[in-house]
Each structure stands twice: as structure tokens, then as C-alpha cells.
Design a protein around this motif. Structure first.
Motif: not given
Ligand code: FE2
Length: 333
Positions: A104-117
Motif C-alpha cells: 500500500f503506497f501512501f503520500r500526503q501532498l500539500f498546496d500552500r495557497e489553499s492549505c489543501t492536502y
């Protein structure tokens, strides 16, 4: 590569825990080690495992040894992990992460502008992947990562129709042929595939259960990966907070009921991954939120009052984001 998968056999009564070479009766409802090709180095651990888990650690019948690489003796690692766990009585069990399985691969990514994961999940054996809540401006980053990892993106999916950013699903579909967009039927947005409560999103051998969690919007859903103990809550439940209920089809009472009936009923150790965080927290657990969420641990009437008095500004992106998100984020780009 070795695969050590504890298959979910959480049936009441005695189970036979066995492998090709050994078997042993245990007096508990127990876990079966299956699916391993060559004999693991720490073969003994398979039998000691029953002793280590005399009761259900995470309140859920799912344990993996899969994270241990072949060079890591399974028995040593498992023992160490569990010894520490039980010896530190002060540390809350609800905050102990159950290891993910090796496939199972899992990666959390982030957008600084909208603080979205954004979350990228995949079956590492099969290569099939899904991405949850991608952001338009980050779609090229996500596509590149997917390509670098050699994954095949099956679905670009959303937890709801966002008002604070434009979804990246439309652009990802362009960048990655074969990928389909997915959203709840109740969202009112366009997509290739619609889901509703009780549906499952499959990728490789993995699956996400769809739970309806309206209240922030009518179409909000939460995706639950039971096997890995993960829950993707969108804006229904944030870390020590929740999505606002004063626009779109927001309704505080509905949100309260959704979170309590659909999320807080999950095992305490399930890891909560929300759609946003504005304070730098990346993950929580069901147990932590039940105990420490300053809004949702209150009684319903108190919660409604809190939500009525948030006095939040009009969302700056809403007039652009909602129309765009109605059609997969491909509006005006
Ligand atoms: Fe939202």
C-alpha cells in the motif's frame, strides 16, 4: 520481495494460525499470516504474534507486518514495536499508528495557497493509484510524481465540491490519459464516475469505502480504508476543527450527525487525513478528535452555537471555484 500480510480473519472463537510449515491453535480470535512467498526470516514471530495481540490493539482487526523490509527481521521489529507500545502506558493507544501494508503506497501532498492536502494512494504490486482532492495548480506536480513512481492513475477523486480552490481532476485527466474523475452523486458536480454511501472505490487489491458525511456541503463524502486504518474526511472533520457550514448547502446539525455517526464510530486509532489544515498539523486520529476536537466533542446545541458565531469572511475563491468545480475544474483555464 516478501509480502507479509495479516489477512483479516477477525472471527469470534478459535482460529488456526498457520503457514506452510507450522500451525498452532490460539485461544483468541486471531490473525492469519498469509500471502508470503518465501519463509520470512523471523518465522517464529508468526506464532508469537497471537501472544502479542491478546486483544485488539486498534479496535480493529487489521495488522500488517508488511512494512518490514526483508532485511528487517520481522520478529525483532514486531517485538520491539509492541514492547515499547505496552511499556509506555502513558502514551494513548488511540494515537499509535498501525503500520501500513507493504503493498500500500501512501503520500500526503500539500498546496500552500489553499492549505489543501492531496492524497496519492496506490497498490504497489499492481501499480493502480487514486488521488484524493487534487488542486488545479498542483496537478502537474502530481502527474509528474505519478509518472516517476510508475503508477497508473485510475481515479482523480474529490471528497466534495470545493469552494476554496479549483480541483485538479480535469487537468489530471488531460495529463494522464485513462484517468477518470470521481465525485459523489449528491455533489451536483460533473464527473466520469459517481459514488454514494456504501460504494467502494477499488484500486489494485485495495479499497476505499464511501461514507456520506453531508453538512459542510450536501455532497461531502468520507473515504475509509479499513484495512490500513485510514480515513479521508474532506472538510467534514478537520484536525481540531471542521468545515464551515455557512455557505453552499451547509448545515451544522447535519454535519454534527455525519461526523458522529460516520467517523467517530470508526476505531480510535484510525488516522484522520482531512482536506485542509491551516496550522501545520498533518494527521490526527479518530480517538484524538473525539476527545480533543473543540467543536465536535461538544453537545449538538453547543456545536450549533459555535458554528453560528464563527463570523468567517466570505470565501475569496468561492465565486470562481464552485462554478469551475461543477465541471471538473476545467472552467476558464
Ligand atoms: Fe470545502
Amino acid at each position: 520481495m516478501y509480502r507479509y500480510i495479516l489477512t483479516d480473519v477477525f472471527n469470534k472463537g478459535t482460529r488456526t494460525v498457520g503457514t506452510k510449515r507450522h500451525s498452532k491453535k490460539l485461544g483468541h480470535s486471531r490473525y492469519q499470516l498469509g500471502d508470503h512467498s518465501p519463509c520470512p526470516k523471523g518465522g517464529l514471530s508468526r506464532y508469537q504474534l497471537g501472544d502479542y495481540f491478546p486483544y485488539c490493539l486498534a479496535g480493529h482487526s487489521r495488522y500488517h507486518l508488511g512494512v518490514h523490509s526483508p532485511s528487517y527481521p520481522v520478529s525483532r521489529y514486531s517485538r520491539y514495536h509492541l514492547t515499547r507500545l505496552y511499556s509506555n502506558k502513558a502514551f494513548p493507544k488511540m494515537s499509535v499508528r498501525v503500520p501500513l501494508s507493504c503493498d500500500f503506497f501512501f503520500r500526503q501532498l500539500f498546496d500552500r495557497e489553499s492549505c489543501t492536502y492531496t492524497y496519492l494512494l496506490a497498490d504497489t504490486v499492481d501499480g493502480e493509484a487514486v488521488i484524493i482532492d487534487p488542486v488545479l495548480e498542483m496537478a502537474e506536480r502530481d502527474a509528474k510524481l505519478i509518472e516517476e513512481l510508475g503508477l497508473r492513475l485510475k481515479y482523480a477523486m474529490n471528497t466534495h465540491m470545493h469552494a476554496d480552490h479549483i480541483t485538479g481532476t480535469g487537468l489530471l485527466k488531460k495529463l494522464i490519459p485513462g484517468c477518470q474523475s470521481l465525485i459523489s452523486k449528491a455533489s451536483g458536480a460533473q464527473a466520469d464516475k459517481y459514488v454514494e454511501a456504501g460504494d467502494e472505490v477499488l484500486f489494485g487489491r485495495h479499497r476505499l469505502e464511501v461514507r456520506a458525511t453531508p453538512g459542510h456541503t450536501n455532497g461531502c463524502v468520507t473515504y475509509v480504508c479499513h484495512e490500513q486504518g485510514l480515513v479521508f474526511t474532506g472538510d467534514a472533520l478537520l484536525i481540531r476543527g471542521c468545515g464551515r457550514t455557512d455557505f453552499q448547502e451547509g448545515n451544522s446539525e447535519t454535519l454534527y450527525d455525519s461526523v458522529h455517526s460516520q467517523i467517530f464510530t470508526l476505531p480510535d486509532a484510525f488516522q484522520v487525513y482531512p482536506a485542509h489544515d491551516y496550522k501545520g498539523q498533518t494527521v490526527s486520529t479518530v480517538g484524538e478528535e473525539k476527545k480533543y476536537n473543540p467543536r465536535l466533542c461538544k453537545q449538538l446545541n453547543e456545536f450549533v452555537k459555535i458554528m453560528e458565531n464563527l463570523n468567517l469572511p466570505y470565501p475569496k475563491m468561492i465565486d470562481k471555484a464552485v462554478p469551475a468545480n461543477k465541471c471538473c475544474g476545467m472552467y476558464d483555464i
